[in-house]
Motif scaffolding. Structure first.
Motif, PDB file in Angstrom:
ATOM      1  N   MET A 122       0.853  -1.368   0.069  1.00  0.00           N
ATOM      2  CA  MET A 122      -0.088   0.064  -0.052  1.00  0.00           C
ATOM      3  C   MET A 122       0.960   1.135   0.007  1.00  0.00           C
ATOM      4  O   MET A 122       0.496   2.414  -0.546  1.00  0.00           O
ATOM      5  CB  MET A 122      -0.875   0.187   1.331  1.00  0.00           C
ATOM      6  CG  MET A 122      -1.980  -1.121   1.240  1.00  0.00           C
ATOM      7  SD  MET A 122      -3.221  -0.943  -0.169  1.00  0.00           S
ATOM      8  CE  MET A 122      -4.346   0.340   0.576  1.00  0.00           C
ATOM      9  N   VAL A 123       1.971   1.233   0.571  1.00  0.00           N
ATOM     10  CA  VAL A 123       2.996   2.467   0.527  1.00  0.00           C
ATOM     11  C   VAL A 123       4.406   1.728   0.228  1.00  0.00           C
ATOM     12  O   VAL A 123       4.828   0.722   0.263  1.00  0.00           O
ATOM     13  CB  VAL A 123       3.156   2.987   1.832  1.00  0.00           C
ATOM     14  CG1 VAL A 123       1.647   3.781   2.342  1.00  0.00           C
ATOM     15  CG2 VAL A 123       3.586   1.936   3.075  1.00  0.00           C
ATOM     16  N   ASP A 124       5.318   2.789  -0.396  1.00  0.00           N
ATOM     17  CA  ASP A 124       6.577   2.246  -0.779  1.00  0.00           C
ATOM     18  C   ASP A 124       7.465   3.573   0.038  1.00  0.00           C
ATOM     19  O   ASP A 124       8.012   4.538  -0.367  1.00  0.00           O
ATOM     20  CB  ASP A 124       6.535   2.619  -2.053  1.00  0.00           C
ATOM     21  CG  ASP A 124       8.025   2.307  -2.499  1.00  0.00           C
ATOM     22  OD1 ASP A 124       9.025   1.968  -1.760  1.00  0.00           O
ATOM     23  OD2 ASP A 124       8.359   2.199  -3.880  1.00  0.00           O
ATOM     24  N   LEU A 125       7.938   3.061   1.282  1.00  0.00           N
ATOM     25  CA  LEU A 125       8.706   3.958   2.185  1.00  0.00           C
ATOM     26  C   LEU A 125      10.087   3.851   1.776  1.00  0.00           C
ATOM     27  O   LEU A 125      10.854   4.881   2.133  1.00  0.00           O
ATOM     28  CB  LEU A 125       8.573   3.877   3.548  1.00  0.00           C
ATOM     29  CG  LEU A 125       7.111   4.040   4.161  1.00  0.00           C
ATOM     30  CD1 LEU A 125       6.919   3.534   5.453  1.00  0.00           C
ATOM     31  CD2 LEU A 125       6.685   5.442   3.969  1.00  0.00           C
ATOM     32  N   LYS A 126      10.638   2.911   1.105  1.00  0.00           N
ATOM     33  CA  LYS A 126      11.866   2.765   0.882  1.00  0.00           C
ATOM     34  C   LYS A 126      12.212   3.501  -0.333  1.00  0.00           C
ATOM     35  O   LYS A 126      13.414   4.285  -0.139  1.00  0.00           O
ATOM     36  CB  LYS A 126      11.970   1.159   0.408  1.00  0.00           C
ATOM     37  CG  LYS A 126      13.721   0.895   0.320  1.00  0.00           C
ATOM     38  CD  LYS A 126      13.774  -0.838   0.428  1.00  0.00           C
ATOM     39  CE  LYS A 126      15.549  -0.871   1.019  1.00  0.00           C
ATOM     40  NZ  LYS A 126      16.074  -0.641  -0.230  1.00  0.00           N
ATOM     41  N   SER A 127      11.489   3.736  -1.330  1.00  0.00           N
ATOM     42  CA  SER A 127      11.801   4.573  -2.389  1.00  0.00           C
ATOM     43  C   SER A 127      11.929   5.984  -1.971  1.00  0.00           C
ATOM     44  O   SER A 127      12.703   6.833  -2.582  1.00  0.00           O
ATOM     45  CB  SER A 127      10.899   4.540  -3.669  1.00  0.00           C
ATOM     46  OG  SER A 127      10.697   3.069  -4.146  1.00  0.00           O
TER      47      SER A 127
ATOM     48  N   LEU B 260      -7.124   1.340  -2.717  1.00  0.00           N
ATOM     49  CA  LEU B 260      -5.840   0.807  -3.727  1.00  0.00           C
ATOM     50  C   LEU B 260      -4.634   1.525  -2.952  1.00  0.00           C
ATOM     51  O   LEU B 260      -4.759   2.484  -2.133  1.00  0.00           O
ATOM     52  CB  LEU B 260      -6.192   1.506  -4.907  1.00  0.00           C
ATOM     53  CG  LEU B 260      -7.759   0.761  -5.743  1.00  0.00           C
ATOM     54  CD1 LEU B 260      -7.868   1.506  -7.230  1.00  0.00           C
ATOM     55  CD2 LEU B 260      -7.654  -0.691  -5.640  1.00  0.00           C
ATOM     56  N   PRO B 261      -3.527   0.874  -3.595  1.00  0.00           N
ATOM     57  CA  PRO B 261      -2.272   1.335  -3.345  1.00  0.00           C
ATOM     58  C   PRO B 261      -2.300   2.887  -3.351  1.00  0.00           C
ATOM     59  O   PRO B 261      -2.789   3.504  -4.550  1.00  0.00           O
ATOM     60  CB  PRO B 261      -1.422   0.863  -4.271  1.00  0.00           C
ATOM     61  CG  PRO B 261      -1.853  -0.508  -4.404  1.00  0.00           C
ATOM     62  CD  PRO B 261      -3.314  -0.225  -4.602  1.00  0.00           C
ATOM     63  N   MET B 262      -1.859   3.872  -2.293  1.00  0.00           N
ATOM     64  CA  MET B 262      -1.761   5.345  -2.566  1.00  0.00           C
ATOM     65  C   MET B 262      -0.552   5.625  -1.613  1.00  0.00           C
ATOM     66  O   MET B 262      -0.453   5.515  -0.490  1.00  0.00           O
ATOM     67  CB  MET B 262      -2.992   5.843  -1.877  1.00  0.00           C
ATOM     68  CG  MET B 262      -3.083   7.354  -1.811  1.00  0.00           C
ATOM     69  SD  MET B 262      -2.388   8.115  -3.146  1.00  0.00           S
ATOM     70  CE  MET B 262      -3.881   8.091  -4.146  1.00  0.00           C
ATOM     71  N   HIS B 263       0.544   6.259  -2.354  1.00  0.00           N
ATOM     72  CA  HIS B 263       1.458   6.768  -1.647  1.00  0.00           C
ATOM     73  C   HIS B 263       2.252   7.764  -2.525  1.00  0.00           C
ATOM     74  O   HIS B 263       1.637   7.833  -3.849  1.00  0.00           O
ATOM     75  CB  HIS B 263       2.706   5.492  -1.184  1.00  0.00           C
ATOM     76  CG  HIS B 263       3.087   4.761  -2.502  1.00  0.00           C
ATOM     77  ND1 HIS B 263       3.882   4.817  -3.184  1.00  0.00           N
ATOM     78  CD2 HIS B 263       2.477   3.490  -2.685  1.00  0.00           C
ATOM     79  CE1 HIS B 263       4.183   3.883  -4.087  1.00  0.00           C
ATOM     80  NE2 HIS B 263       3.180   3.137  -3.731  1.00  0.00           N
ATOM     81  N   THR B 264       3.392   8.280  -2.337  1.00  0.00           N
ATOM     82  CA  THR B 264       4.200   9.229  -2.955  1.00  0.00           C
ATOM     83  C   THR B 264       4.757   8.660  -4.125  1.00  0.00           C
ATOM     84  O   THR B 264       5.416   9.760  -4.838  1.00  0.00           O
ATOM     85  CB  THR B 264       5.113  10.165  -2.071  1.00  0.00           C
ATOM     86  OG1 THR B 264       6.174   9.205  -1.524  1.00  0.00           O
ATOM     87  CG2 THR B 264       4.461  10.675  -0.957  1.00  0.00           C
ATOM     88  N   GLU B 265       5.250   7.432  -4.213  1.00  0.00           N
ATOM     89  CA  GLU B 265       6.341   7.052  -5.323  1.00  0.00           C
ATOM     90  C   GLU B 265       5.549   6.231  -6.516  1.00  0.00           C
ATOM     91  O   GLU B 265       6.082   5.608  -7.425  1.00  0.00           O
ATOM     92  CB  GLU B 265       6.950   6.214  -4.727  1.00  0.00           C
ATOM     93  CG  GLU B 265       7.889   6.811  -3.442  1.00  0.00           C
ATOM     94  CD  GLU B 265       8.449   7.877  -3.578  1.00  0.00           C
ATOM     95  OE1 GLU B 265       9.301   8.050  -4.548  1.00  0.00           O
ATOM     96  OE2 GLU B 265       8.261   9.104  -2.783  1.00  0.00           O
TER      97      GLU B 265
END
Ligand SMILES: *Cc1c(COP(=O)(O)O)cnc(C)c1O
Length: 374
Positions: A1-6, A347-352
């Protein structure tokens, strides 16, 4: 759901330097990093006081303690939210009074608030769900009329702007007596562990909140109040300080992803895209669709089989949770909330999210519906 690594990769140097400074100075608790972040956030929000604490749940609890709410006092909140909102009300032996929400914004319904008021009502806790503000103008008017406190649960909406009818614009969490937020890693402004904060323009209340989060201690080892131990540690503050500078850009990236989803789903009769209320910007903590006439569990499974996470926020409304069973409430009491619980999917929602990922997600959703209806 989030991509904190990128997201981290892009700020790696800045974040690493901040963390390193805390370690070199060995100022792990209440160090300068916390003070700096506090000031930065006050400036960003345009609020007089930010009181950092250990998490969003504590922020809510400490707010209710500092406002002097007492056992038996009724606190009105919404049944369609994360459990923390009601949990602290129950822990303090206050009486949670649940109400229904609006079917299009998913936020608390002001008319339902009005109907739930009794002589014991002391406070209203609106939740700015999924990144969009509750209708605060109406809520503040009700609170004023009945002399009630308003505690904003802004855990999902930091940075969202509310537009009042007279043109004033205020940030989520800064419109009422006190606002609460969470810096849980997946929130819009997330740290690398737990964190939270309380906002207020009231000097006296700010002083009291500062004491309550620190064991009710006014002078070292003199305890004038029963407090809690709820601190934001310096390493988390260093991370947050670096990320705060990018919060508006993060919100813009989320909105762009939401725009893409909206465009792809607009024509599908089985999906309703999230409404954007005229009075609030949307910072899309979640992108939540309403499904209609399709097998939601099947859709979630189909997406999982294609490595796309999708979540149900929230499958069980507060009034139907086992731990919160209450003779005052039963199934059918909050028809909007119950209907949403059966139909929402996030749905997936993040900054990347990039265009390729968004295309893959949207075409997979539409493929499932097409196959089901074929
Ligand atoms: C995340 C969240 C909380 C609690 O925050 P924590 O930091 O996890 O304690 C409270 N209310 C809402 C609406 C939330 O989304």
């Amino acid at each position: 759901m989030v991509d904190l690594k990128s997201q981290y990769e892009k700020l790696r140097d800045e974040i690493n330097t901040g963390i390193q400074e805390v370690i070199e100075a060995a100022a792990f608790i209440n160090g300068p990093a916390v003070k700096h972040f506090q000031t930065d956030l006050e400036q960003y929000l345009g609020v007089k006081h930010v009181i950092p604490c250990a998490n969003g749940t504590d922020a809510l609890q400490v707010s209710m303690m500092a406002l002097g709410l007492e056992p038996g006092d009724e606190v009105i909140t919404v049944s369609f939210t994360f459990i923390a909102t009601a949990e602290v009300i129950a822990l303090l032996h206050l009486t949670p009074v649940l109400v229904d929400c609006d079917p299009r914004t998913f936020n608390i319904d002001p008319d339902a608030i009005r109907k739930a008021i009794t002589p014991k009502t002391k406070a209203i806790v609106p939740v700015h769900l999924f990144g969009q503000c509750a209708p605060m103008e109406e809520i503040l008017a009700i609170a004023e009329e009945y002399g009630l406190y308003v505690i904003e649960d802004a855990c999902q909406a930091i940075g969202a702007d509310y537009r009042f009818s007279d043109g004033r614009v205020k940030k989520a969490g800064t419109m009422s007596d006190v606002g609460c937020t969470s810096f849980f890693p997946s929130k819009n402004l997330g740290c690398y562990g737990d964190g939270g904060a309380i906002f207020t323009d009231n000097d006296e209340l700010a002083a009291l909140l500062t004491v309550v989060v620190n064991h009710g201690m006014t002078v070292r080892y003199y305890h004038d109040y029963i407090g809690v131990n709820s601190r934001l540690d310096s390493i988390q503050a260093a991370v947050l300080r670096a990320k705060l500078k990018h919060l508006d850009a993060y919100a813009a990236a989320r909105r762009e992803a939401a725009d893409f989803y909206d465009r792809e789903f607009a024509a599908n009769p089985h999906l309703t895209t999230p409404l954007r209320a005229p009075f609030s910007s949307h910072v899309f903590h979640q992108y939540t669709l309403l499904t209609d006439g399709i097998d939601r569990a099947g859709l979630q499974q189909y997406l999982a089989s294609k490595d796309i996470p999708a979540m149900i926020y929230y499958p069980v409304p507060l009034h139907l949770q086992k731990a919160y069973q209450d003779p005052r409430y039963s199934e059918g009491d909050f028809p909007v909330t119950e209907d949403l619980a059966r139909r929402v999917i996030s749905l997936p929602m993040h900054t990347e999210l990039d265009e390729e990922q968004l295309k893959y997600i949207t075409s997979s959703v539409l493929e499932f519906i097409h196959n089901e209806k074929a």
